[in-house]
Structures are given as structure tokens and as C-alpha cells.
Scaffold this motif. Structure first.
Motif, mmCIF file in Angstrom:
data_model
loop_
_atom_site.group_PDB
_atom_site.id
_atom_site.type_symbol
_atom_site.label_atom_id
_atom_site.label_comp_id
_atom_site.label_asym_id
_atom_site.label_seq_id
_atom_site.Cartn_x
_atom_site.Cartn_y
_atom_site.Cartn_z
ATOM 1 N N UNK A 1 26.362 57.696 10.792
ATOM 2 C CA UNK A 1 25.490 57.124 9.772
ATOM 3 C C UNK A 1 25.852 55.669 9.514
ATOM 4 N N UNK A 2 24.841 54.838 9.509
ATOM 5 C CA UNK A 2 24.971 53.414 9.197
ATOM 6 C C UNK A 2 24.274 53.178 7.866
ATOM 7 N N UNK A 3 24.931 52.419 6.980
ATOM 8 C CA UNK A 3 24.361 52.156 5.660
ATOM 9 C C UNK A 3 24.199 50.662 5.469
ATOM 10 N N UNK B 1 22.948 55.873 14.074
ATOM 11 C CA UNK B 1 22.938 54.988 15.223
ATOM 12 C C UNK B 1 24.281 54.956 15.915
ATOM 13 N N UNK B 2 24.435 53.977 16.795
ATOM 14 C CA UNK B 2 25.663 53.776 17.563
ATOM 15 C C UNK B 2 26.166 52.352 17.300
ATOM 16 N N UNK B 3 27.295 52.010 17.889
ATOM 17 C CA UNK B 3 27.881 50.703 17.597
ATOM 18 C C UNK B 3 26.980 49.529 17.973
ATOM 19 N N UNK B 4 26.243 49.574 19.087
ATOM 20 C CA UNK B 4 25.301 48.462 19.327
ATOM 21 C C UNK B 4 24.260 48.311 18.216
ATOM 22 N N UNK B 5 23.887 49.423 17.561
ATOM 23 C CA UNK B 5 22.970 49.317 16.424
ATOM 24 C C UNK B 5 23.636 48.599 15.253
ATOM 25 N N UNK B 6 24.921 48.844 15.045
ATOM 26 C CA UNK B 6 25.674 48.149 13.997
ATOM 27 C C UNK B 6 25.693 46.652 14.278
ATOM 28 N N UNK B 7 25.985 46.288 15.520
ATOM 29 C CA UNK B 7 26.014 44.868 15.873
ATOM 30 C C UNK B 7 24.645 44.227 15.656
ATOM 31 N N UNK C 1 30.561 34.770 12.235
ATOM 32 C CA UNK C 1 31.367 35.849 12.803
ATOM 33 C C UNK C 1 31.244 37.091 11.932
ATOM 34 N N UNK C 2 31.633 38.238 12.479
ATOM 35 C CA UNK C 2 31.535 39.515 11.790
ATOM 36 C C UNK C 2 32.839 40.283 11.927
ATOM 37 N N UNK C 3 33.085 41.162 10.967
ATOM 38 C CA UNK C 3 34.316 41.957 10.984
ATOM 39 C C UNK C 3 34.399 42.836 12.223
ATOM 40 N N UNK C 4 33.265 43.367 12.699
ATOM 41 C CA UNK C 4 33.317 44.299 13.833
ATOM 42 C C UNK C 4 33.847 43.657 15.108
ATOM 43 N N UNK C 5 33.853 42.322 15.156
ATOM 44 C CA UNK C 5 34.394 41.644 16.340
ATOM 45 C C UNK C 5 35.903 41.844 16.454
ATOM 46 N N UNK C 6 36.543 42.352 15.397
ATOM 47 C CA UNK C 6 37.988 42.603 15.423
ATOM 48 C C UNK C 6 38.300 44.093 15.469
ATOM 49 N N UNK C 7 37.286 44.923 15.713
ATOM 50 C CA UNK C 7 37.515 46.356 15.832
ATOM 51 C C UNK C 7 38.016 46.698 17.233
ATOM 52 N N UNK C 8 38.681 47.842 17.342
ATOM 53 C CA UNK C 8 39.231 48.266 18.641
ATOM 54 C C UNK C 8 38.141 48.569 19.655
ATOM 55 N N UNK C 9 36.973 49.009 19.192
ATOM 56 C CA UNK C 9 35.911 49.409 20.125
ATOM 57 C C UNK C 9 34.904 48.294 20.384
ATOM 58 N N UNK C 10 35.216 47.076 19.981
ATOM 59 C CA UNK C 10 34.277 45.977 20.168
ATOM 60 C C UNK C 10 34.137 45.615 21.643
ATOM 61 N N UNK C 11 32.903 45.475 22.106
ATOM 62 C CA UNK C 11 32.587 45.140 23.489
ATOM 63 C C UNK C 11 32.039 43.717 23.516
ATOM 64 N N UNK C 12 32.893 42.750 23.775
ATOM 65 C CA UNK C 12 32.511 41.341 23.698
ATOM 66 C C UNK C 12 31.392 40.975 24.679
ATOM 67 N N UNK C 13 31.445 41.410 25.965
ATOM 68 C CA UNK C 13 30.344 41.072 26.872
ATOM 69 C C UNK C 13 28.997 41.635 26.404
ATOM 70 N N UNK C 14 28.995 42.879 25.912
ATOM 71 C CA UNK C 14 27.741 43.469 25.426
ATOM 72 C C UNK C 14 27.221 42.707 24.211
ATOM 73 N N UNK C 15 28.116 42.249 23.361
ATOM 74 C CA UNK C 15 27.725 41.478 22.189
ATOM 75 C C UNK C 15 27.095 40.147 22.596
ATOM 76 N N UNK C 16 27.684 39.480 23.580
ATOM 77 C CA UNK C 16 27.114 38.219 24.044
ATOM 78 C C UNK C 16 25.745 38.432 24.676
ATOM 79 N N UNK C 17 25.587 39.520 25.398
ATOM 80 C CA UNK C 17 24.274 39.836 25.969
ATOM 81 C C UNK C 17 23.237 40.042 24.873
ATOM 82 N N UNK C 18 23.642 40.728 23.807
ATOM 83 C CA UNK C 18 22.730 40.973 22.694
ATOM 84 C C UNK C 18 22.311 39.658 22.047
#
Length: 371
Positions: free
Chosen positions: A8-10, A44-50, A219-236
């Protein structure tokens, strides 16, 4: 919670504007958003959060709800917290902080609950509990039900990173964006603000017209999470580019400092060519050339003793000017008092819900097309 499993995302919203934020989330393609007191939730999933952090104009924060469970005492709270796979979410070198609210529960001591949850997370991850710019973990206990959430945004989302000047009684960008949405603004018409202050309505409207994402420069806090995918974020981020528009946006203010600041904000945001800010009172307004559009205005509220009576004349003069010069335009006006809105003489429809703003309760009043 793993990156592959939906959660769940809020999205937080000012109370009163949950439905407007739900409409935005739905239009942005998030799955089955539901309005609830204080915000909007969806799965959702983490890409939805981003993507929510990057693209939603009206959300104040994006929270990832990590776990729900019942706890009747502190030992149980700590044990259940320790069962969460925090190593999948948090990095051992990034500090964390826990913020707790408790209501109608056997666990009633916020400080003790905070200490137990923080200790459990530290024992699992090794993350320090002190340090600069920590990741925020929210614990809410209500009726003995515990909800743990990660604040994925960091700084509130109204801080776009493009507005160095803040005027008197500023309106948050997120709030301005939701009021624009309530007025039906989609970026296909000009916007004029005759009391523009720092230019928030104009900046948001121009961004909407250009299809710019509000989180592009921060910048966002999720960029410092363990599951952060930097290449996918740049693509987004690369997937969002400006559209070409032929619109223009107009602001004015009688305060020279506000005009200078609003112009600087427009230049900082790369919108100086699209936004014209003039220094004059609203009584000297001129109708701009081109198609009609939307007038958005946030006049003074007169909250101090003795001011309110004087404002009836100001609102009346504003309404007279708009009615005489802007046939074919619509008006959105934000104020604290229906009697002040009515003093304009403009044909407002039913006002929007009261919204908390700077210790006050404000409402949006809007007209249909002026004749």
C-alpha cells in the motif's frame, strides 16, 4: 515486504482536498486510488513510489506502508517490528528516525514506543539512530493496530527546488496545484493572477501546460533505500520531456519586492519567457491579448483586528474590475470568508470544502465563464 510484492502506498493531502488528489492519481494511471481522510491510497510497487514522487503535483508526501499488525504491549511491538525485513529496505550507513502517534491503545506512551521500534530496526540493520538527514519511519498506533510506514519523499513535495523567493503568506505549490485542478485547469489556456505574490499559481500552471514533472530538480529519500535502482530511476526521469506550447501566463502585484521575487522564481524555473510579471495594482489591470482563460487569485484575508472591514472594499473593487474586463474568462478565488468572496459580486458556484492553511481554513470559490 519485497520489491516484487505489491504494497500500500499512501499520498498525503490537505484535509478537504483528498478527492482532487485522487483524481490526479487516477489520471496519472495509478491503480484504483481511494480517497481516505488525509490522503489517497493505492497498491503498487517501488517504481510506482518513484513515479508518484516525481510526477504528482498535489501530494504532500508519499509513504510506503511497510507493515500492519496488532500489539498490546511494548515487548510485542518490538518483536513484531524486528520480524520485518528491514535489510531489504534500509542501508546500514543511513541514519533513521522514528516518529510515533498513538491513540486509543494500550500502548499509550509515544516515547517508549518510538524507542522500542528504533531499537528493533537498529538491531536488524545496524542503521544509526542519530545523524543528519535521517530516513523517517512513521509509526501510528490506533485501537491497538500498528502501522509502520517509510517516508519515501524526504523534504515535503511542495519544495520543488525551483522557487528561491517566498513572499508573505505563501501558498504551498501542492495546494495551488490542487486548486488549479479543482478549477478544471488542464494546461490548455492562459492563467492570470492579479495578486501574484511569489507567482505560485503561475509557476504551477505553466508547468502543467508544459507537462513538466514537479520533482525534476530535487532529491528524494527513496534514493537512499537499500532497494533503490538508480538506472531504472534515471530511465523514468528521461521518459518525461517538455511539450511545446503557445500559451502565456500573466501576473501582477502592487508590491515591488514580490514582483522582483516572482520574476526571479520564473527565471529559476526556466519559465521567464512564458510568464510576464507586472508591477501595478489590480485596478490597473489590462486584459491580455489572445484567448480567454483562468484567473486565479489569493487575496488578503484580513485575519488581524480591524483589517476585515477594509477588505470588503478591496474585494468589491477586484470583482468589478474582473467583471468589466474579463468576459469569457473563469475566476478561481481563495479566501477564508464567504462574505468576502460574495463582496466581489462575481457569480460564484458552491464553494469547495474548507482546507487548513497556515492555521486558517480557506476555501476555493469559482465562477463559470463570465459573461
Amino acid at each position: 515486504m519485497t520489491p516484487r510484492r505489491a504494497f500500500e502506498v499512501f499520498l498525503t493531502a490537505p484535509p478537504g482536498l483528498e478527492l482532487a488528489l485522487k483524481d490526479e492519481a487516477q489520471a496519472a494511471g495509478f491503480a484504483k486510488p481511494k480517497a481516505t481522510p488525509g490522503g489517497v491510497r493505492f497498491r503498487g510497487h517501488w517504481p510506482d513510489v518513484w513515479r508518484a514522487n516525481l510526477t504528482l503535483r498535489g501530494a504532500g508526501r508519499v509513504l510506503a506502508r511497510v507493515a500492519r499488525f496488532q500489539a498490546m504491549h511494548l515487548d510485542q511491538l518490538e518483536a513484531r517490528t524486528r520480524e520485518i525485513d528491514w535489510t531489504d529496505l534500509l542501508r546500514p550507513e543511513v541514519p533513521v528516525t522514528v516518529e510515533t502517534t498513538t491513540r486509543k491503545s494500550k500502548i499509550y506512551h509515544q516515547g517508549a514506543a518510538t524507542e522500542r521500534v528504533a531499537r528493533a530496526i537498529h538491531q536488524v540493520t545496524g542503521a544509526p539512530l542519530e545523524g543528519e538527514d535521517p530516513v523517517r519511519i512513521q509509526l501510528r498506533i490506533e485501537d491497538n493496530q500498528c502501522l509502520l510506514s517509510l517516508d519515501t519523499s524526504g523534504a515535503p513535495l511542495h519544495r520543488r527546488g525551483q522557487k528561491p523567493f517566498v513572499g508573505k503568506a505563501p501558498m504551498r505549490e501542492t495546494l495551488a496545484a490542487l486548486f488549479l485542478r479543482q478549477c478544471g485547469y488542464t494546461g490548455t489556456e492562459p492563467v492570470l493572477d492579479p495578486m501574484c505574490g511569489s507567482g505560485t499559481f503561475l509557476l504551477e500552471a505553466a508547468d502543467i501546460a508544459l507537462a513538466r514533472v514537479p520533482g525534476r530538480d530535487r532529491a528524494f529519500a527513496f534514493e537512499r533505500f537499500a532497494n533503490f535502482d538508480a538506472p531504472a530511476w534515471q530511465d523514468l526521469k528521461r521518459g518525461h520531456t517538455d511539450t511545446q506550447i503557445a500559451l502565456h501566463f500573466y501576473g501582477s502585484d502592487r508590491d515591488a519586492g514580490a514582483v522582483t521575487g516572482a520574476r526571479a522564481n520564473a527565471d529559476t524555473a526556466g519559465l521567464g519567457d512564458l510568464i510576464t510579471i507586472s508591477h501595478h495594482a489590480f485596478s490597473d489591470l489590462q486584459r491580455p491579448e489572445g484567448p480567454p482563460g483562468l484567473i486565479m487569485v489569493n487575496p488578503p484575508y484580513g485575519t488581524r483586528i480591524g483589517e476585515r472591514k477594509q477588505l470588503f472594499g478591496l474585494y468589491g473593487a477586484l470583482g468589478k474590475t474582473l467583471a468589466e474586463l474579463f468576459s469569457g474568462w473563469r475566476v478561481g478565488l481563495v479566501t477564508t470568508d464567504a462574505s468576502l468572496a460574495n463582496a466581489t459580486g462575481l457569480p460564484f458556484t458552491d464553494p469547495g470544502p474548507p482546507v487548513a492553511h497556515g492555521g486558517l481554513r480557506i476555501q476555493l470559490f469559482q465562477t463559470r465563464v463570465l459573461t
